[in-house]
Design an enzyme around this catalytic site. Sequence first.
Site, PDB file in Angstrom:
ATOM      1  N   ARG A   1       0.840  -1.188   0.000  1.00 55.85           N
ATOM      2  CA  ARG A   1       0.000   0.000   0.000  1.00 55.85           C
ATOM      3  C   ARG A   1       0.879   1.244   0.000  1.00 55.85           C
ATOM      4  O   ARG A   1       1.173   1.785  -1.042  1.00 55.85           O
ATOM      5  CB  ARG A   1      -0.934  -0.039   1.220  1.00 55.85           C
TER       6      ARG A   1
ATOM      7  N   SER B   1     -12.344  -3.180  -3.955  1.00 49.79           N
ATOM      8  CA  SER B   1     -12.964  -2.774  -2.697  1.00 49.79           C
ATOM      9  C   SER B   1     -14.437  -2.483  -2.916  1.00 49.79           C
ATOM     10  O   SER B   1     -14.807  -1.737  -3.822  1.00 49.79           O
ATOM     11  CB  SER B   1     -12.283  -1.516  -2.145  1.00 49.79           C
TER      12      SER B   1
ATOM     13  N   LYS C   1      -8.211   5.710   6.074  1.00 51.35           N
ATOM     14  CA  LYS C   1      -8.937   6.448   5.049  1.00 51.35           C
ATOM     15  C   LYS C   1      -9.197   5.589   3.821  1.00 51.35           C
ATOM     16  O   LYS C   1      -9.927   5.994   2.928  1.00 51.35           O
ATOM     17  CB  LYS C   1      -8.138   7.689   4.647  1.00 51.35           C
TER      18      LYS C   1
END
Length: 221
Positions: free
Chosen positions: A40, A109, A138
């Site tokens: 990420r 997602s 977030k």
Amino acid sequence: MNPSNWRTYLVTQASLSDGRSTSEIVRAAIDGGVDAVQLREKETSARSRYELGLELRELTADAGVDLIVNDRVDIAQAIDADGVHVGQSDLPVGVARDLLGPDAVVGCSTSTVAEAREAEREGADYLGVGAVYGTSSKDVADDEDGIGPERIEAIADAVSIPIVGIGGITADNAAPVAEAGAAGVAVISEITAASDPAAATAALAETVETSKGVADGGRGA
């Protein structure tokens, strides 16, 4: 490279690692039995992510652990990752598939049944569903209270591809997620911020595996 077999999925975030390197955290997670790792590190440059990705590719390849890249199809291609994970505001699943080819894993997602069905239609191999519980990340969900295991169950009933629950998940609350139909759980801080990431990974994996056994037994009864 089968998301149906993912029980524990680490999403990296160096800012939560208490000064330890991401490679160190990933190495420990591998020792604890992690099944997949997502690179990420959104707060870093593309060059930094690429260089870290090369390190993680070597670690995960040697261990037989799947490596997924968050958002960046180009970095996934450059480091020969196993696949990419896209969000609702990223490249569409179908575009990522076209760029990476039929053998790559493409995840998406989602937080609603409609999003899940659309991602499956576009060719997603798995769904990251959440945030299941409240989370400060977030990157997952827009509901600070979480969608709950009930939404996991609704989405699991609506699609035929594997689901990975994400958002606020710990070894203490992972069981309902697995029992609701998730193949596994994705975590950031539960492993990354742990004093012993290997032990945290192993505990999480045990909880998920045990809970899936209970759920499968119930469905087979």
